[in-house]
Design an enzyme around this catalytic site. Structure first.
Site, PDB file in Angstrom:
ATOM      1  N   GLY A   1      12.774   9.648 -26.454  1.00 48.59           N
ATOM      2  CA  GLY A   1      13.872  10.398 -27.068  1.00 48.59           C
ATOM      3  C   GLY A   1      15.097  10.437 -26.187  1.00 48.59           C
ATOM      4  N   SER A   2      15.478   9.277 -25.646  1.00 49.73           N
ATOM      5  CA  SER A   2      16.545   9.264 -24.633  1.00 49.73           C
ATOM      6  C   SER A   2      17.859   8.679 -25.127  1.00 49.73           C
ATOM      7  CB  SER A   2      16.071   8.520 -23.376  1.00 49.73           C
ATOM      8  OG  SER A   2      15.446   7.294 -23.700  1.00 49.73           O
ATOM      9  N   THR A   3      18.072   8.640 -26.433  1.00 48.78           N
ATOM     10  CA  THR A   3      19.341   8.133 -26.951  1.00 48.78           C
ATOM     11  C   THR A   3      20.388   9.232 -27.110  1.00 48.78           C
ATOM     12  OG1 THR A   3      18.515   8.323 -29.222  1.00 48.78           O
ATOM     13  CG2 THR A   3      18.310   6.165 -28.159  1.00 48.78           C
TER      14      THR A   3
ATOM     15  N   LEU B   1       8.489   7.509 -32.993  1.00 51.58           N
ATOM     16  CA  LEU B   1       7.195   7.966 -32.511  1.00 51.58           C
ATOM     17  C   LEU B   1       6.409   8.770 -33.529  1.00 51.58           C
ATOM     18  CD1 LEU B   1       8.111   8.859 -28.826  1.00 51.58           C
ATOM     19  CD2 LEU B   1       6.931   6.832 -29.675  1.00 51.58           C
TER      20      LEU B   1
ATOM     21  N   ASN C   1       9.866  13.544 -23.511  1.00 53.63           N
ATOM     22  CA  ASN C   1      10.998  14.368 -23.947  1.00 53.63           C
ATOM     23  C   ASN C   1      11.141  14.435 -25.461  1.00 53.63           C
ATOM     24  OD1 ASN C   1      13.861  15.581 -23.686  1.00 53.63           O
ATOM     25  ND2 ASN C   1      14.220  13.660 -24.786  1.00 53.63           N
TER      26      ASN C   1
ATOM     27  N   SER D   1       9.279  24.304 -23.602  1.00 51.01           N
ATOM     28  CA  SER D   1      10.279  25.227 -24.155  1.00 51.01           C
ATOM     29  C   SER D   1       9.929  26.645 -23.747  1.00 51.01           C
ATOM     30  CB  SER D   1      10.294  25.133 -25.687  1.00 51.01           C
ATOM     31  OG  SER D   1      11.054  26.185 -26.252  1.00 51.01           O
TER      32      SER D   1
ATOM     33  N   TYR E   1       6.659  24.807 -33.797  1.00 51.10           N
ATOM     34  CA  TYR E   1       7.260  24.260 -32.575  1.00 51.10           C
ATOM     35  C   TYR E   1       6.714  24.985 -31.346  1.00 51.10           C
ATOM     36  CZ  TYR E   1      10.903  23.202 -29.118  1.00 51.10           C
ATOM     37  OH  TYR E   1      11.585  22.815 -27.973  1.00 51.10           O
TER      38      TYR E   1
ATOM     39  N   LYS F   1       4.478  23.376 -28.233  1.00 48.67           N
ATOM     40  CA  LYS F   1       4.916  23.414 -26.840  1.00 48.67           C
ATOM     41  C   LYS F   1       3.965  24.236 -25.976  1.00 48.67           C
ATOM     42  CE  LYS F   1       8.614  20.859 -27.262  1.00 48.67           C
ATOM     43  NZ  LYS F   1       8.746  19.563 -26.567  1.00 48.67           N
TER      44      LYS F   1
END
Length: 252
Positions: A14-16, A66, A92, A145, A159, A163
């Site tokens: 998730g690095s864009t 993913l 991430n 988180s 969520y 986490k």
């Protein structure tokens, strides 16, 4: 300060954009080679080119959704093919859907658990076995988180559950692999100025600011530095910990 990251190979999911993008850029500034991964092929390529222009490192874009079956395994395999080896994994990528429990669809709960907990498990397992095969030390950093510890009051119970599970998975894995020189840690952000929470911040920015003792939402790079530190040789003696990067929301 030299963080010992020069020539290390790093996969950041998730690095864009958002936090992952900031982590990738700071890693590259410290001399690490980075895999840029995300669903947006154009964004991945653009960021990789930007990083290569400004740093003397490798930056390789790999498109990956993913949420699809076997996508995590494929991403890891492609990363090894591209880099030859991996030294650091940053889990991430994640999703932040909203629904109160009384109206939450089971499929949405399962999708959140899959993306935020099962995908990090898959990649962590692959990373550990990759390091053990090489008899190499390495690092795994998970982005969790504050909701993992506080829960959610705004319709993000799925969520928070994902986490929370990732935190306890991280601790268990850290206990398993410490003897091999593999460290496993986490960073717990609060609210950040990222595309994932843009709409929520626009609608209720004052509400979120008032929940943060420092009084403002974080910029992604402010949290990214914590992840880069955990990846560095300055954190070699740290494992199974969660860094509070919430502006004081946790204070634990």
């Amino acid at each position: 300060m030299d963080l010992g990251l020069r020539n290390k190979n790093v996969l950041i999911t998730g690095s864009t954009n958002g936090l992952g993008k900031s982590i990738a850029k700071i890693m590259a500034e410290e001399g690490a080679n980075v895999i840029i991964s995300g669903r947006n092929e154009t964004a991945a390529k653009q960021l990789a080119e930007e990083i290569k222009r400004t740093n003397q490192v490798q930056a390789i874009p790999i498109t990956a959704d993913l949420s699809k079956e076997n996508a995590a395994e494929s991403l890891f395999e492609q990363s090894i093919q591209a880099m030859g080896r991996l030294d650091i994994l940053v889990n991430n990528a994640g999703i932040w859907p909203q629904a109160y429990v009384r109206e939450m669809e089971k499929s949405e709960f399962e999708r959140t658990i899959y993306m935020n907990l099962e995908v990090p498990y898959i990649l962590s397992q692959l990373m550990v076995n990759h390091l053990l095969e090489r008899e190499a030390k390495g690092k795994i950093i998970n982005i969790v988180s504050q909701a993992a510890f506080h829960g959610s009051t705004t319709g993000h119970a799925h969520y928070a559950a994902s986490k929370g599970g990732l935190v306890t998975f991280m601790i268990s894995l850290a206990r398993e692999v410490a003897k091999y020189g593999i460290t496993v840690n986490a960073v717990a952000p609060g609210m950040m100025e990222t595309p994932m929470v843009k709409e929520a911040l626009s609608a209720k920015k004052e509400y979120y600011n008032n929940r943060i003792p420092i009084g403002r939402v974080a910029k992604p790079e402010e949290v990214a530095y914590a992840a880069v530190f955990l990846a560095s040789n300055k954190a070699d003696y740290l494992t199974g910990i969660t860094i509070d990067a919430t502006g004081g929301m946790l204070m634990r």
